[in-house]
Design a protein around this motif. Structure first.
Motif, PDB file in Angstrom:
ATOM      1  N   VAL A 144       0.872  -1.167   0.000  1.00  0.00           N
ATOM      2  CA  VAL A 144       0.000   0.000   0.000  1.00  0.00           C
ATOM      3  C   VAL A 144       0.914   1.223   0.000  1.00  0.00           C
ATOM      4  O   VAL A 144       1.780   1.353   0.872  1.00  0.00           O
ATOM      5  CB  VAL A 144      -0.922   0.050   1.243  1.00  0.00           C
ATOM      6  CG1 VAL A 144      -1.794   1.298   1.202  1.00  0.00           C
ATOM      7  CG2 VAL A 144      -1.782  -1.189   1.327  1.00  0.00           C
ATOM      8  N   GLU A 145       0.732   2.104  -0.986  1.00  0.00           N
ATOM      9  CA  GLU A 145       1.568   3.292  -1.093  1.00  0.00           C
ATOM     10  C   GLU A 145       0.956   4.451  -0.301  1.00  0.00           C
ATOM     11  O   GLU A 145      -0.268   4.590  -0.233  1.00  0.00           O
ATOM     12  CB  GLU A 145       1.717   3.705  -2.560  1.00  0.00           C
ATOM     13  CG  GLU A 145       2.412   2.678  -3.432  1.00  0.00           C
ATOM     14  CD  GLU A 145       3.881   2.497  -3.120  1.00  0.00           C
ATOM     15  OE1 GLU A 145       4.522   3.482  -2.682  1.00  0.00           O
ATOM     16  OE2 GLU A 145       4.391   1.381  -3.315  1.00  0.00           O
ATOM     17  N   GLY A 146       1.820   5.266   0.293  1.00  0.00           N
ATOM     18  CA  GLY A 146       1.344   6.411   1.052  1.00  0.00           C
ATOM     19  C   GLY A 146       2.453   7.411   1.298  1.00  0.00           C
ATOM     20  O   GLY A 146       3.504   7.379   0.646  1.00  0.00           O
ATOM     21  N   THR A 147       2.211   8.285   2.267  1.00  0.00           N
ATOM     22  CA  THR A 147       3.150   9.336   2.636  1.00  0.00           C
ATOM     23  C   THR A 147       3.268   9.383   4.152  1.00  0.00           C
ATOM     24  O   THR A 147       2.271   9.208   4.860  1.00  0.00           O
ATOM     25  CB  THR A 147       2.643  10.713   2.135  1.00  0.00           C
ATOM     26  OG1 THR A 147       2.463  10.654   0.724  1.00  0.00           O
ATOM     27  CG2 THR A 147       3.621  11.815   2.473  1.00  0.00           C
ATOM     28  N   LEU A 148       4.468   9.614   4.637  1.00  0.00           N
ATOM     29  CA  LEU A 148       4.688   9.714   6.068  1.00  0.00           C
ATOM     30  C   LEU A 148       4.411  11.137   6.539  1.00  0.00           C
ATOM     31  O   LEU A 148       4.994  12.095   6.021  1.00  0.00           O
ATOM     32  CB  LEU A 148       6.135   9.338   6.399  1.00  0.00           C
ATOM     33  CG  LEU A 148       6.446   9.107   7.868  1.00  0.00           C
ATOM     34  CD1 LEU A 148       5.879   7.761   8.323  1.00  0.00           C
ATOM     35  CD2 LEU A 148       7.954   9.146   8.103  1.00  0.00           C
ATOM     36  N   LEU A 149       3.522  11.289   7.514  1.00  0.00           N
ATOM     37  CA  LEU A 149       3.227  12.605   8.070  1.00  0.00           C
ATOM     38  C   LEU A 149       4.287  13.008   9.096  1.00  0.00           C
ATOM     39  O   LEU A 149       5.157  12.217   9.451  1.00  0.00           O
ATOM     40  CB  LEU A 149       1.849  12.596   8.731  1.00  0.00           C
ATOM     41  CG  LEU A 149       0.637  12.387   7.820  1.00  0.00           C
ATOM     42  CD1 LEU A 149      -0.652  12.541   8.625  1.00  0.00           C
ATOM     43  CD2 LEU A 149       0.647  13.366   6.653  1.00  0.00           C
TER      44      LEU A 149
END
Length: 198
Positions: A144-149
């Motif tokens: 699952v692709e995402g972004t680190l906050l």
């Protein structure tokens, strides 16, 4: 087909069950607590998943045993924490936080604090292996692709979910409702691929 998962983690079991359909039955491996845990010393998710599946299947003759290795990878940190996701704070001697999950999350935030937004691409990755009587049957991967906050948001899920942001949904994994979160599960995706391979 009856498959036995070598985990006692309720979050993982819930994620895996999202991919179960038809005549597939998924159960925790009986007597798991009394089986000596193999040392997870491989340097890849695949390596650890395979060694666990093979070892646990030897301790449960005749059963098809599934084992996973999963975690979060941050591209700008060369895939770290990766296979060490569950032990990241321990590896980094980072003691802030009450629970292991909190310590790992806070440690990753600290180590990634210098990264600008365009360099915070991350992914959840799960590699799942199936074995019977010590013989590897199949492996599969789910991502699952995402972004680190830069700070946690939300109270659902577990692990790194409060800092793992899904741009397509405009929320972190921890902010998503459970059906949506489960539909995005990297573990569920890995299991669906594994079932197809089996």
């Amino acid at each position: 087909m009856h498959l036995y998962v070598a985990t006692s983690n309720p979050g993982k079991l819930r994620d895996f069950n999202t991919a179960v359909t038809g005549d597939i039955t998924l159960s925790p491996l009986p007597g798991l607590a009394s089986i000596p845990a193999p040392e997870e010393d491989a340097d890849t998710f695949s390596g650890n998943a395979i060694l666990k599946a093979v070892a646990y299947s030897l301790a449960a003759p005749g059963l098809t045993v599934l084992a996973d290795d999963s975690g979060i990878e941050l591209d700008a940190l060369h895939g770290v924490p990766g296979v060490r996701s569950a032990r990241y704070a321990e590896d980094e001697h980072f003691d802030t936080g009450a629970t292991p999950d909190e310590r790992n999350l806070l440690c990753l935030l600290d180590r990634a604090a210098h990264l600008p937004a365009p360099q915070r691409q991350a992914r959840y990755r799960c590699v799942l292996a199936a074995a019977r009587d010590g013989v590897l049957l199949a492996t599969a991967t789910g991502d699952v692709e995402g972004t680190l906050l830069t700070a946690p948001l939300g109270t659902g899920g577990f692990g790194y979910d409060p800092i793992f942001y899904i741009p397509a949904h405009g929320k972190t994994m921890a902010q998503l409702d459970q059906p949506t979160r489960l539909s995005l599960s990297h573990r569920g995706r890995a299991l669906a691929a594994l079932l197809a391979a089996l």
